[in-house]
Enzyme design. Structure first.
Site, PDB file in Angstrom:
ATOM      1  N   ARG A  82     -53.666 -83.161  23.481  1.00 27.51           N
ATOM      2  CA  ARG A  82     -53.091 -84.119  22.543  1.00 27.51           C
ATOM      3  C   ARG A  82     -52.669 -85.338  23.341  1.00 27.51           C
ATOM      4  NH1 ARG A  82     -52.749 -87.035  18.506  1.00 27.51           N
ATOM      5  NH2 ARG A  82     -51.181 -86.754  16.856  1.00 27.51           N
ATOM      6  N   GLU A 129     -51.066 -88.173  22.873  1.00 23.85           N
ATOM      7  CA  GLU A 129     -49.711 -88.728  22.868  1.00 23.85           C
ATOM      8  C   GLU A 129     -48.731 -87.834  23.621  1.00 23.85           C
ATOM      9  OE1 GLU A 129     -47.788 -87.175  18.714  1.00 23.85           O
ATOM     10  OE2 GLU A 129     -49.252 -88.814  18.579  1.00 23.85           O
ATOM     11  N   ASP A 130     -49.090 -86.538  23.824  1.00 24.07           N
ATOM     12  CA  ASP A 130     -48.198 -85.618  24.530  1.00 24.07           C
ATOM     13  C   ASP A 130     -48.400 -85.648  26.047  1.00 24.07           C
ATOM     14  OD1 ASP A 130     -47.135 -84.844  22.166  1.00 24.07           O
ATOM     15  OD2 ASP A 130     -48.045 -82.852  22.099  1.00 24.07           O
ATOM     16  N   ARG A 159     -51.485 -87.222  27.879  1.00 24.13           N
ATOM     17  CA  ARG A 159     -52.531 -88.025  28.519  1.00 24.13           C
ATOM     18  C   ARG A 159     -52.003 -88.721  29.774  1.00 24.13           C
ATOM     19  NH1 ARG A 159     -57.352 -90.292  27.030  1.00 24.13           N
ATOM     20  NH2 ARG A 159     -57.083 -89.689  24.840  1.00 24.13           N
ATOM     21  N   GLU A 183     -61.994 -79.741  17.912  1.00 27.27           N
ATOM     22  CA  GLU A 183     -62.437 -79.454  19.277  1.00 27.27           C
ATOM     23  C   GLU A 183     -62.251 -77.980  19.602  1.00 27.27           C
ATOM     24  OE1 GLU A 183     -61.288 -83.687  21.495  1.00 27.27           O
ATOM     25  OE2 GLU A 183     -60.342 -81.814  22.097  1.00 27.27           O
TER      26      GLU A 183
END
Length: 1400
Positions: A22, A24-25, A27, A89
Site C-alpha cells: 500500500r 501511502e503506508d 512506499r 494484485e
C-alpha cells in the site's frame, strides 16, 4: 501464442521479485528500503508507480509483471485492504502461486496475521466499505476474502518492534538464496503437471522413526516420469543443503565407465569438487557415503533400469543425512520393490481434457484447434490414449498440414505406428527375456481385454510360463490387470507389439508369427498363403466381410497353436484344421462336426459357443483338453461319452436349450472343477450318480425339466457350491450328506421340492442356505421343531434366505434355535406378526431383512450387533415398534442402518432441515455422523428408486453413497437412518485431512438420480456422535471467527433447541418443556427446576397476555419457538427473551405463578410509574421503578442507542458481516445488561430486548435462507441449463427420428435387395451344383480321352517302326493292283471278244 497454463516449474522469469504494498503506508519507508536493498544484491525487482493504478481495474502491465515474477513479496500494512488494486494484485499473486509455482512471502508490517486472515480491525473496516461499494458483486468480494485468508496462512515475516533494516537484510538474504538456484527445463507445455506434482509431493513427508524418504516413480515410457521429477526438483530444491539430478542413467550406465562417471557427477553436484576421480564404482561407494552422510540431500535418479545402478548411487539409507529425499524414476516397478523404497507413484495417462489441450498446444500453438480440425483432433487424441510423448510427437508432425493430410497421417499411424514413439516404447520390450517377449506379443495380438484365467490356460498350453511372465510385464508397465481380472494394455504399447510382429515380414502376412488384421487374415485364408511360421491367428472381421474357405486354407499352417474367431462369416466349412492347435476359440463354428483328419492331441481350450456343433460322435484322444465351452449351442441335443477327455476341468453347457441328455460318463470326470448347465430347459437326463472328486461348483439353474438330483457315490470334499434354482427337482437323495465340503446351497423357486432329506443336517460346512420362494419347505422347519433336538442343527450357517416361504410366528423360534450363528437373515414377504424376543440372543446377526412383512406388528428387541435392518413396507408396525427402531438408545447400542415406515426425523437428531440438503460446520476433527432422510411417497412406487447421498467439505465432494436397491418400491413414507460407521469403505480418520484452517463447511444431500417421480426427500437430519467429538468444534450456524468456544457451544445448543420441533412435522402440536430449553441454553442453575410446559402452537389466551413483550414488531412474524426468562426487580417483573446471557439464580422464577393482568391494567401501571416524581424507600432485595423512571440515560448509553438506531436503518444483510455482526451483538448486549437505574424506559428496554431476540433469531434464519437461495439459484440455473439441453436433445431426437426413418427406408430396400440376392444366390448355387456335376462329367470324359490318347500313342509308335516295310509293301501292293487291273482288263477284253464271236 504463449502457453497460459501451468508453466511454473521451469519458467524463464522476467523479474526476480514483485512487490505488492500500500503506497501511502510504506512506499517511502519500509518498502522503499526493501526495494533498494534487493536491487543492491543484483535482484531484478518490479515495483509499480502511480501511473499503473488508474481506473477501476488493475492494469494489464501489473498482471503481466506478477505472472513473470519468480517471487512475490506482499507487505501487509494497516491500509492494505482499503485499496482494491492491492486486493486485485493479491488475488493474482495467489493464483500464480497455485498455477505457476511462484514463491510468495508475506510481511506483516505492524499488523497481526489474524487481522489479515479473519479481516478484523482495519482490514474488517475496509472490507465492510468494499461490501457496500461492490454490493451485488459477491464473487469479487469472496475472491478478496479468500486471498487474504490464504496469504495469511503462508510463512513469512512479522514486524512490530525493532529495527527495520534487520528485517530487510533477512528478507534480501532469503530471496538471494532462492533465485541463485537454476531451475531445470521442464516442458514447453506442462499440461496436467500440477495435479501429479501435488500427488507425488504428498508422498515425500518423512514419517516418525524415519531418517530419509525414498520414493519411486514408475510408468511406461513417454508417460512423463522425468518431467514430473524435474518439476519436483525445481519446486523443492531450495529446502535442501545440496541437490543432484542425474538424468538418463540407463543410457549413461551403458557407456564405458558410465556408472563411475555418474558417481563423479553426484559428488560434484553435492560437494562441488571437480578433482574427484574414481577408477571404479567400488571406490566411489565409500566416498559418496562419507561425503553425503551429514548433508540433507535431494537426489533424483532418472530412468533407472538395473539394481546395480541404485547400489552404486544410493545403496543405503545411511549414505544420506537426516531429512534427505531420494526420488527414483523407472519403468520397472519390481526394481523399486527390490530397493525397498518407502512409497511408489504410478504415473497415469492424461485424461481426455488434458490430452486434448496438450495436443492442441503442440499442433496449433494455442489451447483451441483451428476451425474444421475439431473432429480430426479428437481422433488423434483418442489414438494417443493419453500418452504425452505421442501427443507431442504427433502434434508437432501435423502442425501446418491440411485436414486431408491429417486424415492420411492418422490412417498411417493406425496401421504403422510412429517410429519416434515406438523407439521409446520398445526399449522396455528389448530388455525382456524370451519367455516374456513371446507372452507380450501374444497379449498384444490376441489377449488384450481377456481374463487372466483364459490367458494363463492358453499360454501354459503353449509351453510358456504365464504367471511369472505376466508379473514381469506388469512390473515393466507393459500390461495391467483391471478390477475384473482382465488384462489391459495401452493402445500404443499394443501397436508397438504388433509392429514388432509386422516387421518380420512387412509384405507377406503369411510369413509372420501372428496374424490379426482382417485384411491380412482374408488374404491368408482365401489365397491359402499361410506358412509354418504362423503360430497364432485371430479372425475379427467387419460385418460386411465374408471369407470363402478353401480345402487347403489351413493346410500349410502346421505350427498354428492359437486360432481365435471372434467375428467372421464363412462360405463353406473348414476341411482341414492344424493338429498342433492349443486354443480353438471359434464362436459360431459353421459346421456340425470337425474334419475327420483333425486329431488335436495338444488342444487345451475349446470354445464353440453359439455354434452349430452337434457332437454326434464322442471326443477321442483329447487328453490335453481342460476347458470346453458349448454354451448357446441350440442344436445340441445330446452330450455323448466323455471318457475320451479325462483331464477336463471346465464344462459349460449354459443355454443349450435343446439339450435333453447328458451321458453318465460326465459324472465320473474326476478332474472336473466346474459344471454349468444354466437355462437348459429341456434337460431331463442327467447322470444318475456322480463321483467328481475335484468338482467345486455345480450350477443347474432353471433346468425346469430336470426332476432328479444325482446320487453322491463318494465323499466330495471339494464341492463348495450347488445352485438348483428354478429346477423341477422333486427330492434330494439321502446321499446328499456325502457333500461334506458344501458351503453354499441355493434352492430358490424349486416349487416341486417338498422336503429335505434327514441327512441334510450332515452338511456341517454349510455357510449359505437359500430357500427363497419355497413355501412347501416350511415342513422342513416343522420337522426340526417336532424333533426337539437338544443342540443346534445348523450351527455353521451364516446366511439364511427364507423370503416368501409362508413363515408364521411358530416358525421363528425354531429358526433362531437351529441357526444360532447367522450373520444375515432374510425373512421378507412372510406372514408372522411378532418378531420374538429371543432374537436378541443372536450375537452374530448383522443384517436382517423384514421388508414386505405386511402382518408384522411387534418388534420387542433387536440383536446387539445388528448393522442393518430393512423393514420397508412393514405397514402394520405398531408405534412402539417403530420408535424402538428409531430410538437414540438403539443407535447408541448399535452402529446401524435402518429403513422403516415413518414421516418424521427422530427428535434426538441434533439438526434437521426441510428438503434434501443440510449443512453444518466442523473444525479440528471430522465428526462421526448418523444421518436421516425422510422419503415422502405419493401413492405406491412403481419402479426402482435410485438415490445418491453426497458429502462435501468446503465445496469439494469427498465421497458419495447409493441407497440400497432393496429399499425401492415403497408404498408409503419411510425414514432411512444411516450410521456412516457401518459403511465398509469410509475411513473416518482420513477425513480429518480435508479440514483446513478454522471452520469447514460440511454439506450433505440426498438426491434422486433415477426412478419414481412420485418420491421426494422431504426432510433430512444429522446427529453427531458426541462421544467421538468435542461439540465445541461443531456449529449449525454460519461461524463467527471471533466467537469464543463457549459462545460457539451455546449457539450450537440454541440452534438445536430451535430445531427440536421443526423436524417433527408429523405432529404440529408437539410441546417442549421450558426446563429442557433452559438446560440446553445454559440459562438456569442446577438447583432451580421448572417443569411447566409451553406449547409452540397452542398457547392459551392468558399466556398471551402475560407474554405481551413477545409480540412481534410491526410486520414481523414471531418465531414459532419462544423461550421466556423472568427477571424480578422488586415490584417490577420483566419478561426477557434472552437466550445468550445467563442471569443470577435469584433473578430467575417461573412465569406461571404471575397474576393474570390484562393489557389495560399494565398500561395504567406503567403510566403511573412515569408520572411519579418521588423516590420510595426500597427493601434490601428490591428496586422501585420510580427511582429511575425519569432518569436521563448516560452519555455512553445515549451514544449506544444512537448506534443501535443507525444499525436499524441499515439493510439487514449488511449486519451479518463479521465486524457489523460483532458490533451489533456488543450494542445489544450492552443495552440488555444495563442496570434498571440507567435511565431508559421499560418500554424502550422491552423493545431493545425484542430487537435482541429477533436479531439472534433472524440472523440465523437469514443465513440459512441465504444458503437456500444459493442452492435454489444453482438449481434454477441448472434447470435453465437442462432446459437448453432438453431443447438440444429434442432437436437431436428429431434428427435421429428423421435418420431412423431414412435408415428404415434404406433397410426395407436392402431387405428387398437381400431377398433378390438370396434368390440369385439360390439360383447361382443351383448353377454351381449343375456346373460341378458337369465339371465332374467333363473331368471323367477328360480322363477317358487321356486313356485313349495313351493307347493311340502306343499304336502309333508301333506303326512308326513298320513304316519302311509298309511303304514297300504298299508300293508292291499298288503294283500288284495295277497288274490285277491290267489282267482284269485283259480278261474283260477276252470275254467280250468271246461273247461277240458267239453271237456272230
Amino acid at each position: 501464442m504463449l502457453y497460459e497454463g501451468n508453466s511454473s516449474y521451469g519458467h524463464g522469469w522476467s523479474y526476480d521479485v514483485f512487490l505488492s504494498f500500500r503506497g501511502e503506508d510504506t512506499r517511502r519507508s519500509f518498502t522503499g528500503s526493501l526495494y533498494h536493498s534487493l536491487r543492491q544484491k543484483g535482484i531484478n525487482v518490479f515495483i509499480d508507480d502511480d501511473k499503473l493504478r488508474r481506473g477501476e481495474e488493475i492494469s494489464p502491465a501489473l498482471l503481466r509483471a506478477i505472472e513473470e515474477s519468480r517471487i512475490s513479496i506482499i507487505v501487509f500494512s494497516q491500509n492494505y485492504a482499503s485499496s482494491k488494486w492491492c486486493l486485485d494484485e493479491l488475488v493474482k499473486i495467489i493464483e500464480c502461486m497455485k498455477t505457476r509455482g511462484q514463491l510468495v512471502f508475506p510481511v506483516f508490517f505492524n499488523v497481526n496475521a489474524s487481522m489479515v486472515r479473519y479481516q478484523k480491525d482495519s482490514f474488517g473496516r475496509a472490507m465492510s466499505i468494499h461490501e457496500v461499494r461492490y454490493k451485488g458483486n459477491e464473487e469479487k468480494l469472496q475472491k478478496w476474502k479468500q486471498a487474504l485468508f490464504e496469504a495469511a496462512n503462508l510463512s513469512g515475516w512479522s514486524f512490530k518492534n525493532g529495527y527495520e533494516y534487520e528485517l530487510i537484510e533477512m528478507i534480501a538474504e532469503e530471496v538471494s538464496k532462492k533465485i541463485n538456484q537454476t531451475p531445470l527445463h521442464i516442458s514447453e507445455y506442462p499440461v496436467g503437471l500440477e495435479t501429479r506434482i501435488s500427488e507425488v509431493k504428498s508422498l515425500l513427508h518423512i514419517g516418525p522413526g524415519e531418517d530419509i524418504r525414498v520414493v519411486g516413480i514408475y510408468g511406461l515410457g513417454g508417460i512423463g516420469k522425468t518431467t514430473i521429477a524435474r518439476a519436483l526438483y525445481n519446486l523443492i530444491a531450495d529446502q535442501f543443503e545440496a541437490t543432484s539430478f542425474l538424468a538418463d542413467i540407463r543410457e549413461s550406465s551403458n557407456q564405458r565407465q558410465g556408472l563411475v562417471q555418474l558417481q563423479e557427477s553426484l559428488l560434484f553436484d553435492i560437494v562441488g569438487d571437480k578433482n574427484i576421480k574414481l577408477q571404479n564404482i567400488y571406490k566411489g561407494i565409500p566416498i559418496i557415503k562419507k561425503r553425503l552422510c551429514c548433508k540433507k540431500v535431494l537426489l533424483i535418479l532418472d530412468d533407472v533400469d538395473k539394481l546395480e545402478q541404485l547400489q552404486a548411487l544410493a545403496g543405503g539409507r545411511d549414505w544420506f543425512g537426516f531429512g534427505s529425499v531420494i526420488i527414483i524414476t523407472t519403468r520397472d516397478k519390481h526394481l523399486l520393490a527390490a530397493h525397498q523404497v518407502d512409497k511408489t507413484y504410478e504415473v497415469k495417462k492424461l485424461n481426455h481434457e488434458e490430452a486434448f489441450e496438450l495436443f492442441t498446444w503442440n499442433a496449433f500453438k494455442r489451447k483451441e484447434p483451428d476451425a474444421g480440425y475439431m473432429e480430426i483432433s479428437n481422433r488423434v487424441v483418442l489414438h494417443a490414449e493419453g500418452l504425452p510423448l505421442a501427443l507431442k510427437v504427433m502434434g508437432s508432425n501435423l502442425i501446418g498440414k491440411t485436414v486431408d493430410e491429417w486424415n492420411s497421417a492418422l490412417e498411417k499411424y493406425e496401421k504403422i505406428p510412429n517410429k519416434e514413439v515406438q523407439n521409446v516404447l520398445r526399449v522396455t520390450y528389448d530388455n525382456l527375456e524370451e519367455n516374456e517377449k513371446e507372452i507380450f506379443l501374444d497379449i498384444a495380438c490376441f489377449f488384450k481385454g481377456e481374463t487372466m484365467e483364459y490367458v494363463e490356460k492358453t499360454l501354459k498350453a503353449c509351453s510358456f510360463h504365464p504367471k511369472i511372465g505376466i508379473s514381469v510385464l506388469i512390473d515393466r508397465s507393459l500390461v495391467s490387470i483391471d478390477e475384473y481380472n482382465r488384462l489391459r494394455m495401452h493402445d500404443l504399447i499394443q501397436d508397438m507389439g504388433r509392429e514388432i510382429v509386422r516387421e518380420d515380414s512387412p509384405l507377406e502376412p503369411g510369413r509372420r508369427s501372428r496374424i490379426w488384421y482382417h485384411e491380412d487374415v482374408i488374404e491368408v485364408l482365401t489365397e491359402s498363403t499361410g506358412t509354418y511360421k504362423i503360430q497364432g491367428m485371430m479372425v475379427d472381421l467387419p460385418d460386411q466381410y465374408m471369407i470363402h474357405l478353401k480345402n487347403d486354407s489351413f493346410k500349410k499352417m502346421k505350427n498354428l497353436k492359437i486360432l481365435i474367431v471372434r467375428n467372421g462369416q464363412f462360405f463353406g466349412s473348414p476341411q482341414d484344421l492344424p493338429n498342433n492347435l492349443r486354443l480353438l476359440d471359434w464362436m459360431e463354428y459353421p459346421s456340425s462336426s470337425f474334419p475327420s483328419s483333425f486329431l488335436p492331441r495338444k488342444l487345451a481350450v475349446l470354445n464353440l459357443s453359439r455354434s452349430r456343433f452337434t457332437m454326434q460322435e464322442p471326443f477321442k484322444h483329447l487328453d490335453s483338453l481342460t476347458s470346453l465351452d458349448l454354451s448357446y449351442c441350440e442344436v445340441l441335443t445330446e452330450l455323448p461319452d466323455f471318457s475320451g477327455v479325462p483331464n477336463l476341468t471346465e464344462l459349460n453347457l449354459d443355454y443349450c436349450t435343446n439339450l435333453a441328455e447328458v451321458h453318465d460318463s460326465v459324472g465320473f470326470l474326476v478332474k472336473l472343477v466346474e459344471l454349468r448347465a444354466y437355462g437348459c430347459t429341456k434337460l431331463k437326463v442327467f447322470p444318475s450318480s456322480i463321483k467328481m472328486t475335484s468338482l467345486q461348483s455345480l450350477i443347474l439353474n432353471w433346468c425346469s425339466s430336470l426332476q432328479s438330483f444325482p446320487s453322491i457315490l463318494w465323499k466330495m470334499d471339494n464341492l463348495m457350491s450347488i445352485s438348483i434354482e428354478g429346477t423341477g427337482i422333486k427330492e434330494l437323495p439321502p446321499s446328499i450328506g456325502n457333500l461334506v465340503g458344501l458351503q453354499e446351497f441355493s434352492m430358490t423357486s424349486c416349487l416341486n421340492l417338498k422336503e429335505l432329506p434327514e441327512s441334510f443336517d450332515m452338511l456341517k460346512n454349510l455357510r449359505n442356505l437359500d430357500i427363497e420362494g419355497c413355501p412347501q419347505l416350511r415342513s422342513f422347519l416343522t420337522k426340526l421343531r417336532e424333533s426337539g433336538t437338544s443342540s443346534p442343527t445348523f450351527d455353521n450357517v451364516q446366511s439364511l434366505n427364507l423370503e416368501n416361504c409362508g413363515l408364521r410366528d411358530e416358525d421363528l423360534p425354531t429358526i433362531f434355535y437351529c441357526f444360532p450363528k447367522l450373520s444375515s437373515l432374510v425373512l421378507s414377504g412372510n406372514c408372522f406378526v411378532t418378531l420374538p424376543s429371543c432374537i436378541q440372543e443372536f450375537q452374530t446377526l448383522e443384517l436382517l431383512h423384514l421388508d414386505r412383512c405386511n402382518l408384522l406388528q411387534e418388534i420387542h428387541c433387536i440383536p446387539p450387533n445388528l448393522q442393518y435392518i430393512n423393514a420397508r413396507n412393514c405397514t402394520s408396525l405398531t408405534e412402539r415398534s417403530s420408535n424402538l427402531l428409531l430410538s437414540q438408545e438403539t443407535f447408541e447400542a448399535c452402529e446401524l442402518q435402518v429403513m422403516v415406515p415413518g414421516r418424521r426425523v427422530p427428535e434426538w437428531f441434533d439438526y434437521c432441515a426441510k428438503g434434501e440438503y443440510l449443512t453444518f460446520w466442523a473444525r479440528q476433527k471430522f465428526p462421526v455422523l448418523i444421518f436421516c432422510f425422510v422419503i415422502e411417497v405419493e401413492g405406491a412406487m412403481e419402479d426402482t428408486l435410485n438415490c445418491e447421498v453426497q458429502f462435501s467439505i468446503n465445496g469439494e465432494e469427498i465421497f458419495e453413497l447409493e441407497m440400497p436397491r432393496c429399499f425401492s418400491k415403497m408404498v408409503t413414507d419411510h425414514v432411512w437412518i444411516y450410521d456412516l460407521r457401518t459403511h465398509p469403505t469410509i475411513q473416518w480418520h482420513s477425513l480429518d485431512s480435508y479440514l483446513v484452517g478454522d471452520w469447514n463447511q460440511v454439506e450433505i444431500s440426498c438426491e434422486r438420480i433415477s426412478g419414481s417421480s412420485n418420491m421426494r426427500v422431504s426432510w433430512c437430519g444429522v446427529h453427531i456422535c458426541k462421544q467421538e467429538v468435542n461439540m465445541e468444534n461443531i456449529l449449525f450456524t454460519y461461524p463467527d471467527s471471533d466467537a469464543t468456544s463457549e459462545e460457539s457451544t451455546k449457539s450450537v445448543q440454541y440452534f438445536k433447541s430451535l430445531d427440536d420441533n421443526c423436524c417433527d412435522f408429523d405432529n404440529r402440536e408437539t410441546c417442549v418443556t421450558i426446563n429442557r430449553q433452559q438446560e440446553e441454553l445454559g440459562e438456569i442453575s442446577k438447583g432451580k427446576e421448572i417443569s411447566e410446559t409451553a406449547c409452540h402452537n397452542d398457547v392459551d389466551q392468558s399466556d398471551k397476555k402475560i407474554l405481551m413483550h413477545m409480540q412481534p414488531l410491526d410486520g414481523v412474524i414471531e418465531h414459532p419457538i419462544a423461550f421466556v426468562k423472568v427477571i424480578d426487580y422488586g415490584s417490577n417483573t420483566i419478561f426477557v427473551d434472552h437466550p445468550a446471557k445467563a442471569q443470577p439464580e435469584s433473578q430467575v422464577k417461573s412465569f406461571v405463578g404471575t397474576p393474570n393482568i390484562d393489557d389495560v391494567e399494565m398500561e395504567a401501571f406503567y403510566a403511573s410509574l412515569e408520572a411519579e416524581t418521588s423516590v420510595l424507600p426500597l427493601s434490601k432485595n428490591t428496586i422501585v421503578g420510580s427511582e429511575f423512571a425519569n432518569r436521563v440515560p448516560s452519555e455512553a448509553t445515549q451514544q449506544v442507542l444512537m448506534t443501535l438506531q443507525d444499525f436499524l436503518t441499515r439493510d439487514f444483510s449488511l449486519l451479518l458481516g463479521p465486524d457489523e455482526y460483532n458490533a451489533m451483538k456488543a450494542t445489544l448486549e450492552y443495552l440488555t445488561d444495563l442496570p434498571p437505574g440507567d435511565g431508559i424506559s421499560l418500554e424502550l428496554r422491552s423493545l431493545v430486548i425484542e430487537v435482541s431476540r429477533q436479531f439472534n433469531h433472524w440472523s440465523l434464519d437469514y443465513t440459512n435462507e441465504s444458503k437456500k437461495i444459493e442452492a435454489a439459484t444453482a438449481k434454477l440455473s441448472k434447470v435453465d441449463e437442462l432446459e437448453e439441453g432438453l431443447e438440444a436433445n429434442k432437436a437431436n431426437f428429431r434428427e435421429a427420428m428423421w435418420l431412423e426413418n431414412e435408415l428404415r427406408s434404406e433397410l426395407e430396400y436392402l431387405e428387398e435387395r437381400k431377398k433378390e440376392l438370396e434368390e440369385q444366390i439360390h439360383a447361382i448355387k443351383g448353377s454351381i451344383s449343375a456346373s460341378e456335376s458337369a465339371r465332374n462329367m467333363v473331368t471323367y470324359r477328360k480322363r477317358e480321352i487321356f486313356g485313349e490318347a495313351k493307347i493311340l500313342k502306343n499304336q502309333r509308335d508301333e506303326l512308326k517302326e513298320q513304316v519302311p516295310w509298309l511303304k514297300d509293301e504298299k508300293e508292291l501292293a499298288r503294283k500288284i493292283q495295277t497288274n490285277i487291273r491290267a489282267e482284269w482288263s485283259k480278261l474283260r477284253e477276252k470275254f467280250n471278244r468271246k461273247l461277240r464271236s458267239e453271237e456272230l
